[in-house]
Design an enzyme around this catalytic site. Structure first.
Site, PDB file in Angstrom:
ATOM      1  N   SER A 165     -10.009   6.820 -18.867  1.00  0.00           N
ATOM      2  CA  SER A 165      -9.060   6.944 -19.977  1.00  0.00           C
ATOM      3  C   SER A 165      -8.489   8.348 -20.129  1.00  0.00           C
ATOM      4  O   SER A 165      -7.702   8.593 -21.044  1.00  0.00           O
ATOM      5  CB  SER A 165      -9.767   6.557 -21.280  1.00  0.00           C
ATOM      6  OG  SER A 165     -11.013   7.234 -21.347  1.00  0.00           O
TER       7      SER A 165
ATOM      8  N   THR B 124      -9.821   8.698 -25.510  1.00  0.00           N
ATOM      9  CA  THR B 124      -9.386  10.096 -25.434  1.00  0.00           C
ATOM     10  C   THR B 124     -10.559  11.047 -25.617  1.00  0.00           C
ATOM     11  O   THR B 124     -11.476  10.739 -26.367  1.00  0.00           O
ATOM     12  CB  THR B 124      -8.405  10.345 -26.606  1.00  0.00           C
ATOM     13  OG1 THR B 124      -7.275   9.515 -26.415  1.00  0.00           O
ATOM     14  CG2 THR B 124      -7.991  11.790 -26.734  1.00  0.00           C
TER      15      THR B 124
ATOM     16  N   THR C 193      -5.565  12.769 -22.871  1.00  0.00           N
ATOM     17  CA  THR C 193      -5.729  11.328 -22.708  1.00  0.00           C
ATOM     18  C   THR C 193      -4.782  10.734 -21.675  1.00  0.00           C
ATOM     19  O   THR C 193      -3.717  11.308 -21.402  1.00  0.00           O
ATOM     20  CB  THR C 193      -5.465  10.622 -24.056  1.00  0.00           C
ATOM     21  OG1 THR C 193      -5.858   9.255 -23.966  1.00  0.00           O
ATOM     22  CG2 THR C 193      -3.994  10.676 -24.443  1.00  0.00           C
TER      23      THR C 193
ATOM     24  N   ARG D  66       5.647   5.286 -23.214  1.00  0.00           N
ATOM     25  CA  ARG D  66       4.929   5.344 -24.499  1.00  0.00           C
ATOM     26  C   ARG D  66       4.143   6.663 -24.608  1.00  0.00           C
ATOM     27  O   ARG D  66       3.470   7.078 -23.676  1.00  0.00           O
ATOM     28  CB  ARG D  66       3.974   4.163 -24.607  1.00  0.00           C
ATOM     29  CG  ARG D  66       3.172   4.102 -25.928  1.00  0.00           C
ATOM     30  CD  ARG D  66       1.800   4.726 -25.805  1.00  0.00           C
ATOM     31  NE  ARG D  66       0.968   4.461 -26.983  1.00  0.00           N
ATOM     32  CZ  ARG D  66      -0.206   5.069 -27.194  1.00  0.00           C
ATOM     33  NH1 ARG D  66      -0.674   5.937 -26.339  1.00  0.00           N
ATOM     34  NH2 ARG D  66      -0.906   4.792 -28.278  1.00  0.00           N
ATOM     35  N   VAL D  67       4.254   7.296 -25.766  1.00  0.00           N
ATOM     36  CA  VAL D  67       3.464   8.495 -26.067  1.00  0.00           C
ATOM     37  C   VAL D  67       2.609   8.195 -27.289  1.00  0.00           C
ATOM     38  O   VAL D  67       3.091   7.594 -28.254  1.00  0.00           O
ATOM     39  CB  VAL D  67       4.402   9.697 -26.342  1.00  0.00           C
ATOM     40  CG1 VAL D  67       3.628  10.887 -26.879  1.00  0.00           C
ATOM     41  CG2 VAL D  67       5.156  10.083 -25.068  1.00  0.00           C
TER      42      VAL D  67
ATOM     43  N   THR E  53      -9.233   9.790 -31.927  1.00  0.00           N
ATOM     44  CA  THR E  53      -9.177   8.898 -30.773  1.00  0.00           C
ATOM     45  C   THR E  53      -9.047   7.471 -31.309  1.00  0.00           C
ATOM     46  O   THR E  53      -9.377   7.202 -32.457  1.00  0.00           O
ATOM     47  CB  THR E  53     -10.413   9.061 -29.855  1.00  0.00           C
ATOM     48  OG1 THR E  53     -10.368   8.073 -28.823  1.00  0.00           O
ATOM     49  CG2 THR E  53     -11.713   8.907 -30.610  1.00  0.00           C
ATOM     50  N   GLY E  54      -8.554   6.584 -30.465  1.00  0.00           N
ATOM     51  CA  GLY E  54      -8.307   5.217 -30.919  1.00  0.00           C
ATOM     52  C   GLY E  54      -6.824   4.904 -30.827  1.00  0.00           C
ATOM     53  O   GLY E  54      -6.094   5.579 -30.095  1.00  0.00           O
TER      54      GLY E  54
END
Ligand code: ASP
Length: 323
Positions: free
Chosen positions: A83, A184, A202, A212-213, A235-236
């Site tokens: 990841s 991340t 990440t 996508r960011v 993170t998530g």
């Protein structure tokens, strides 16, 4: 160097944390006499290896900024972490695209978004901070900047990341992005000077739309540091974190007197209250304040984070959560 300690502790099982306020204005100090000593907190179990590299900088009296950069580079280069950095899960079209940000004790910050072909995006983010008047470079421009500053263009795929994409194409091509496939690394450190810095890097959500960011390069979303107050990392699901500017919120809540733990909880609860479906999504935060008190909170029980202190060594904790 190998991991020194590998323990999972739940806050609720630690005697010293029974009195932990989950809301309210009181701060607790689980570090006791560790105040003003070096400190590192990072997300997930891969944070353990990253912490070791960061710790080496801190014990040599190094700067927290150097520690967080060196620490998360370990994760970026680890092909087994799927990841972050090399070998990250690709987007829907098979491209590995990376996001990263870094912030120092003076409030300087740098970030890269949608960067391809560079193994250590965190170091490019640092150079954006130090060598340009900008905060963020994205896409082809970020790549050109990296190449002009000595980074090499490389294929970041591993056999395993290619295979995961092939498998995903066969099984899930028409299904939505997997919002549960992430991890991340966010890291916060305090050095011997008492200065705080943070880093966040990440590969983003697996099989995301090309371009996508997420939250990780957005200052105040995936990472925020105010050296007077403390720092926070996320993170998530980045979309939830961006909609609520979670790490900026946490630092502001700490400024208003909440403990890091209470502030992380409030930021998660805010997301759950404001964003439809956030309660079913992974959203996690870590935080530390100027006194070296730390906290973490998530929507669910999955979240682990790693803390390195002089008296407890390198320790993995499981965060408290809503569910
Ligand atoms: N926050 C990251 C993103 O949305 C995902 C993760 O934590 O791995 O890009």
């Amino acid at each position: 160097m190998k991991r020194k300690t590998f323990l999972i502790r739940s806050f609720s099982t630690l005697a010293g944390f029974f009195a932990l306020p989950t809301t309210g204005l009181l701060a607790h100090n689980p570090r006791g006499d560790q105040k003003n000593k070096p400190f590192i907190i990072s997300t997930w179990s891969h944070g353990l290896d990253a912490n070791i590299a960061a710790w080496e900088v801190l014990i040599q009296n190094g700067r927290a900024l150097d520690a967080v950069e060196k620490g998360v580079r370990v994760t970026e280069l680890d092909p087994d972490v799927t990841s972050v950095g090399v070998g990250s899960n690709p987007d829907r079209d098979g491209n590995i695209t990376l996001d990263a940000s870094i912030m120092d004790e003076h409030g300087n910050c740098g970030a890269v978004a949608f960067l391809q072909h560079i193994k250590n995006p965190i170091s490019v983010a640092r150079q954006v901070m130090e060598k340009t008047p900008h905060v963020m470079l994205a896409g082809e421009g970020a790549l050109q900047f990296a190449l002009a500053n000595g980074f090499k263009k490389e294929d970041l795929h591993t056999d395993s990341s290619r295979q995961r994409w092939e498998d995903w194409k066969k099984s899930k091509n028409n299904e939505p992005i997997d919002m549960h496939n992430h991890d991340t690394i966010s890291m916060l450190a305090i050095d011997n000077n008492g200065d705080i810095s943070g880093a966040c890097t990440t590969g983003g959500l697996a099989f995301k739309h090309h371009g996508r960011v997420g939250d990780s390069p957005i200052i105040g979303a995936g990472l925020y540091v105010d050296n007077e107050i403390g720092g926070a990392g996320g993170t998530g699901v980045g979309e939830v974190i961006m909609k609520t500017l979670g790490t900026y919120l946490i630092v502001e809540l700490m400024r208003n007197g909440l403990s890091p733990q209470a502030a992380c909880k409030e930021a998660v609860m805010r997301a759950v209250k404001k964003i439809p479906d956030a309660k079913d999504l992974p959203v996690y935060y870590i935080a530390v304040n100027k006194q070296g008190e730390f906290g973490a909170y998530g929507t669910n029980r999955e979240f682990e984070y790693a803390v390195y202190t002089e008296n407890k060594g390198n320790t993995l904790y499981r965060a408290e959560s809503v569910y």
